[in-house]
Design a protein around this motif. Structure first.
Motif, PDB file in Angstrom:
ATOM      1  N   PRO A 364      10.180  13.470  11.102  1.00  9.01           N
ATOM      2  CA  PRO A 364       9.165  13.851  12.095  1.00  9.01           C
ATOM      3  C   PRO A 364       7.783  13.716  11.447  1.00  9.01           C
ATOM      4  O   PRO A 364       7.531  14.307  10.400  1.00  9.01           O
ATOM      5  CB  PRO A 364       9.504  15.308  12.411  1.00  9.01           C
ATOM      6  N   THR A 365       6.925  12.936  12.044  1.00  6.23           N
ATOM      7  CA  THR A 365       5.695  12.496  11.390  1.00  6.23           C
ATOM      8  C   THR A 365       4.462  12.952  12.167  1.00  6.23           C
ATOM      9  O   THR A 365       4.462  12.957  13.403  1.00  6.23           O
ATOM     10  CB  THR A 365       5.710  10.959  11.250  1.00  6.23           C
ATOM     11  N   VAL A 366       3.423  13.338  11.417  1.00  2.43           N
ATOM     12  CA  VAL A 366       2.133  13.700  11.999  1.00  2.43           C
ATOM     13  C   VAL A 366       1.042  12.937  11.253  1.00  2.43           C
ATOM     14  O   VAL A 366       0.995  12.963  10.020  1.00  2.43           O
ATOM     15  CB  VAL A 366       1.856  15.212  11.889  1.00  2.43           C
ATOM     16  N   ILE A 367       0.192  12.237  11.992  1.00  3.36           N
ATOM     17  CA  ILE A 367      -0.981  11.598  11.415  1.00  3.36           C
ATOM     18  C   ILE A 367      -2.203  12.068  12.186  1.00  3.36           C
ATOM     19  O   ILE A 367      -2.115  12.377  13.381  1.00  3.36           O
ATOM     20  CB  ILE A 367      -0.883  10.055  11.416  1.00  3.36           C
ATOM     21  N   SER A 368      -3.331  12.159  11.503  1.00  5.23           N
ATOM     22  CA  SER A 368      -4.534  12.683  12.161  1.00  5.23           C
ATOM     23  C   SER A 368      -5.751  11.855  11.811  1.00  5.23           C
ATOM     24  O   SER A 368      -5.734  11.056  10.866  1.00  5.23           O
ATOM     25  CB  SER A 368      -4.762  14.145  11.764  1.00  5.23           C
ATOM     26  N   GLU A 369      -6.808  12.084  12.608  1.00  2.27           N
ATOM     27  CA  GLU A 369      -8.070  11.369  12.429  1.00  2.27           C
ATOM     28  C   GLU A 369      -7.840   9.859  12.317  1.00  2.27           C
ATOM     29  O   GLU A 369      -8.279   9.191  11.399  1.00  2.27           O
ATOM     30  CB  GLU A 369      -8.798  11.927  11.201  1.00  2.27           C
ATOM     31  N   VAL A 370      -7.139   9.379  13.322  1.00  2.00           N
ATOM     32  CA  VAL A 370      -6.720   7.969  13.345  1.00  2.00           C
ATOM     33  C   VAL A 370      -7.782   7.149  14.069  1.00  2.00           C
ATOM     34  O   VAL A 370      -8.127   7.446  15.221  1.00  2.00           O
ATOM     35  CB  VAL A 370      -5.362   7.818  14.069  1.00  2.00           C
ATOM     36  N   PRO A 371      -8.315   6.122  13.426  1.00  2.00           N
ATOM     37  CA  PRO A 371      -9.340   5.292  14.090  1.00  2.00           C
ATOM     38  C   PRO A 371      -8.745   4.483  15.238  1.00  2.00           C
ATOM     39  O   PRO A 371      -7.548   4.148  15.236  1.00  2.00           O
ATOM     40  CB  PRO A 371      -9.838   4.383  12.975  1.00  2.00           C
ATOM     41  N   LEU A 372      -9.588   4.163  16.205  1.00  2.00           N
ATOM     42  CA  LEU A 372      -9.121   3.411  17.368  1.00  2.00           C
ATOM     43  C   LEU A 372      -8.630   2.015  17.005  1.00  2.00           C
ATOM     44  O   LEU A 372      -7.870   1.407  17.760  1.00  2.00           O
ATOM     45  CB  LEU A 372     -10.237   3.297  18.411  1.00  2.00           C
ATOM     46  N   SER A 373      -9.035   1.509  15.850  1.00  2.00           N
ATOM     47  CA  SER A 373      -8.619   0.167  15.436  1.00  2.00           C
ATOM     48  C   SER A 373      -7.169   0.111  14.987  1.00  2.00           C
ATOM     49  O   SER A 373      -6.571  -0.970  14.919  1.00  2.00           O
ATOM     50  CB  SER A 373      -9.515  -0.331  14.300  1.00  2.00           C
ATOM     51  N   ALA A 374      -6.572   1.255  14.669  1.00  2.00           N
ATOM     52  CA  ALA A 374      -5.171   1.266  14.216  1.00  2.00           C
ATOM     53  C   ALA A 374      -4.254   0.835  15.359  1.00  2.00           C
ATOM     54  O   ALA A 374      -4.476   1.178  16.524  1.00  2.00           O
ATOM     55  CB  ALA A 374      -4.793   2.651  13.720  1.00  2.00           C
ATOM     56  N   ARG A 375      -3.214   0.102  15.013  1.00  2.00           N
ATOM     57  CA  ARG A 375      -2.278  -0.390  16.027  1.00  2.00           C
ATOM     58  C   ARG A 375      -1.670   0.754  16.841  1.00  2.00           C
ATOM     59  O   ARG A 375      -1.499   0.644  18.052  1.00  2.00           O
ATOM     60  CB  ARG A 375      -1.157  -1.188  15.364  1.00  2.00           C
ATOM     61  N   ILE A 376      -1.354   1.861  16.176  1.00  2.00           N
ATOM     62  CA  ILE A 376      -0.656   2.951  16.841  1.00  2.00           C
ATOM     63  C   ILE A 376      -1.521   3.616  17.915  1.00  2.00           C
ATOM     64  O   ILE A 376      -0.996   4.281  18.816  1.00  2.00           O
ATOM     65  CB  ILE A 376      -0.177   3.990  15.808  1.00  2.00           C
ATOM     66  N   MET A 377      -2.833   3.417  17.862  1.00  2.00           N
ATOM     67  CA  MET A 377      -3.708   3.954  18.903  1.00  2.00           C
ATOM     68  C   MET A 377      -3.708   3.080  20.155  1.00  2.00           C
ATOM     69  O   MET A 377      -4.254   3.470  21.192  1.00  2.00           O
ATOM     70  CB  MET A 377      -5.133   4.091  18.377  1.00  2.00           C
ATOM     71  N   ASN A 378      -3.109   1.919  20.059  1.00  2.00           N
ATOM     72  CA  ASN A 378      -3.145   0.964  21.163  1.00  2.00           C
ATOM     73  C   ASN A 378      -1.770   0.465  21.585  1.00  2.00           C
ATOM     74  O   ASN A 378      -1.641  -0.120  22.658  1.00  2.00           O
ATOM     75  CB  ASN A 378      -4.010  -0.237  20.761  1.00  2.00           C
ATOM     76  N   GLU A 379      -0.754   0.665  20.761  1.00  2.00           N
ATOM     77  CA  GLU A 379       0.609   0.244  21.052  1.00  2.00           C
ATOM     78  C   GLU A 379       1.501   1.476  21.161  1.00  2.00           C
ATOM     79  O   GLU A 379       1.399   2.397  20.354  1.00  2.00           O
ATOM     80  CB  GLU A 379       1.153  -0.658  19.945  1.00  2.00           C
ATOM     81  N   GLU A 380       2.369   1.501  22.148  1.00  2.00           N
ATOM     82  CA  GLU A 380       3.289   2.618  22.308  1.00  2.00           C
ATOM     83  C   GLU A 380       4.203   2.717  21.087  1.00  2.00           C
ATOM     84  O   GLU A 380       4.965   1.798  20.800  1.00  2.00           O
ATOM     85  CB  GLU A 380       4.146   2.435  23.566  1.00  2.00           C
ATOM     86  N   PRO A 381       4.167   3.828  20.335  1.00  2.00           N
ATOM     87  CA  PRO A 381       4.993   3.902  19.132  1.00  2.00           C
ATOM     88  C   PRO A 381       6.477   4.081  19.418  1.00  2.00           C
ATOM     89  O   PRO A 381       7.325   3.573  18.690  1.00  2.00           O
ATOM     90  CB  PRO A 381       4.424   5.116  18.380  1.00  2.00           C
ATOM     91  N   PHE A 382       6.826   4.822  20.453  1.00  2.00           N
ATOM     92  CA  PHE A 382       8.223   5.049  20.835  1.00  2.00           C
ATOM     93  C   PHE A 382       9.041   5.532  19.639  1.00  2.00           C
ATOM     94  O   PHE A 382      10.078   4.971  19.293  1.00  2.00           O
ATOM     95  CB  PHE A 382       8.831   3.772  21.415  1.00  2.00           C
TER      96      PHE A 382
END
Length: 475
Positions: A364-382
């Motif tokens: 179970p993973t938590v990431i924070s302060e993620v820039p909008l350029s990161a793929r995970i901010m734009n692609e459904e991680p599922f």
């Protein structure tokens, strides 16, 4: 338990491996092969189409009472067979046995709801002068091609079968090859409850082969698809060639707006469990947590602590709170997204890697302060990844929630009644949860907007999607 022998079902006949190509079904907790699934060839699909055509001619003449009896009978059988079906689903998909037990009951509830809806397919009479009579009626659309994904191996096939059968349609269902036994169990309950064998078929195969063959046939009148946006767009193009009606439940990237006036501890207790159910492999999973700056650190740290406390293990173990991911592709995909986010400047607060070398487990993973350029901010991680970002206030939070082309589910947590009304109006999503994650029910439409699809399943809307309107004017 012994995993059931696999087959396709066409016209009530079990179609086994014989000369056919096969797909190896894996146990996600171990990676071991537990079954061999036959894959359809062109002759199998042609036969399924012919049987579905015959089935529609039979079932469109059925009475509402006949359809209700089948659906309610199947619901009772699902309840009786709950443990057997749930254990098969956990073996092939990986989610915890507690989740699959709930899933069986979800389908039983949906079938019971549609049993009632069969008797509420109303038309209307239009007032006309001089003795003219004009009526509006609703009729079954015709044979339905339905494609279901693996993440809800019982519920998705239940949705695909329930509404068409309630409406008087026939169905060819192609469930996911990763989780076939669950779908077969749902169909068997319907057949045992008296559904004519011509009305519902289950086939498996190479997805593009099956979709092109079925959607290229004049027999099919409607497509129902649940899956990724990319595949949904492809199928919509195929369906357009024959003007086939479509219901598309596609990808999401669920925003969660958390305001400073929310009950933070209660929000965490509810949201964390919802994030990691089915290892995050849920289209309406809360994913982007947009948290007001004044409570950001408290929320982030509380979320990470709860994530680290989750017991991950074999879904058959009653003590497991999160099982493995469903197939070997998923841990690799999630690991790549997390690495990309960290490389872009995100902070890793919990998890971030695979667990062990057996099965498809991921922390179970938590990431924070993620820039909008990161793929995970734009692609459904599922997958089991929560993104937590600080936000300056309501306007910015709404803008970020609506930034992506997805619009399936959105959530918000606030005690401000006026703000609740604004969010309900402003959030671009087919389903909005306000201080709750309970956004699905048998009597409520389930569907999205924008790239998350169109149309709805469940509720009266799901039944209406399988009906066409006819106006008759008599002079």
């Amino acid at each position: 338990m012994t995993y059931p022998e696999l087959s396709m079902v066409i016209g009530g006949e079990k179609v086994g491996v014989a000369h056919r190509r096969t797909h190896a079904v894996l146990n996600p907790a171990t990676g071991a092969v537990i079954g061999q699934l036959p894959l359809a060839d062109a002759a199998d699909l042609d036969r399924a189409l012919a049987v579905a055509d015959e089935g529609f001619r039979i079932w469109r003449k059925s009475t509402p009472m006949q359809r209700a009896a089948v659906l309610s009978g199947a619901a009772a059988l699902l309840v009786q067979r709950q443990e057997e079906i749930a254990r098969a689903a956990t073996l092939e998909e990986g989610k915890t046995i507690g989740e699959t037990r709930i899933e069986v009951m979800m389908v039983a509830g949906l079938f019971n709801f549609y049993a009632g809806e069969t008797q509420r397919i109303y038309g209307r009479t239009l007032p006309r002068p001089d003795g003219q009579r004009s009526t509006v009626t609703y009729e079954p659309v015709g044979p339905v091609a339905a494609f279901a994904p693996w993440n809800f191996p019982i519920a998705n096939p239940g949705r695909k079968l329930g509404a068409p059968i309630a409406a008087g349609c026939s169905v060819i269902l192609k469930p996911a090859e990763e989780s076939p036994a669950s779908a077969l169990a749902v169909l068997q309950a319907l057949l045992d409850a008296g559904l004519p064998p011509q009305v519902a078929q289950v086939v498996f195969g190479v997805p593009d082969e099956v979709s092109r063959h079925l959607l290229g046939s004049p027999v099919i009148r409607k497509l129902s698809f649940t899956g990724s946006t990319v595949v949904g767009k492809h199928l919509a193009k195929l369906a357009a060639e024959n003007c086939i009606r479509t219901t598309m439940e596609l990808g999401g990237h669920g925003p969660v707006l958390v305001f400073a006036d929310a009950d933070i501890e209660r929000t965490l207790d509810i949201a964390v469990g919802h994030k990691y159910r089915n290892a995050g492999q849920v289209c309406v999973s809360p994913t982007r947590f947009l948290v007001e700056e004044s409570v950001f650190e408290r929320f982030r740290d509380g979320f990470a602590a709860r994530a680290q406390a989750i017991t991950v293990g074999d879904g058959m173990d009653e003590g497991s709170r999160m099982g493995p991911m469903a197939n070997p592709r998923r841990p690799e995909a999630i690991e790549a997204l997390v690495k990309d986010a960290v490389a872009a400047g995100a902070k890793l607060n919990a998890g971030g890697k695979r667990i062990g070398n057996q099965g498809f487990f991921f922390e179970p993973t938590v990431i924070s302060e993620v820039p909008l350029s990161a793929r995970i901010m734009n692609e459904e991680p599922f997958g089991p990844v929560a993104i937590i970002n600080p936000m300056p206030g309501e306007e910015a939070m709404i803008a970020e929630a609506n930034r992506l082309p997805y619009g399936l589910a959105a959530y918000c947590w606030t005690q401000d009644a006026a703000r609740q009304k604004r969010l309900a109006r402003e959030l671009e999503a087919g389903m909005v949860g306000i201080n709750t994650v309970a956004i699905g029910a048998s009597d409520s439409p389930f569907g999205g907007v924008k790239w998350s699809g169109h149309g709805a399943e469940d509720g009266p809307e799901g039944l209406a999607a399988c009906l066409v309107t006819k106006a008759v004017h008599e002079g």
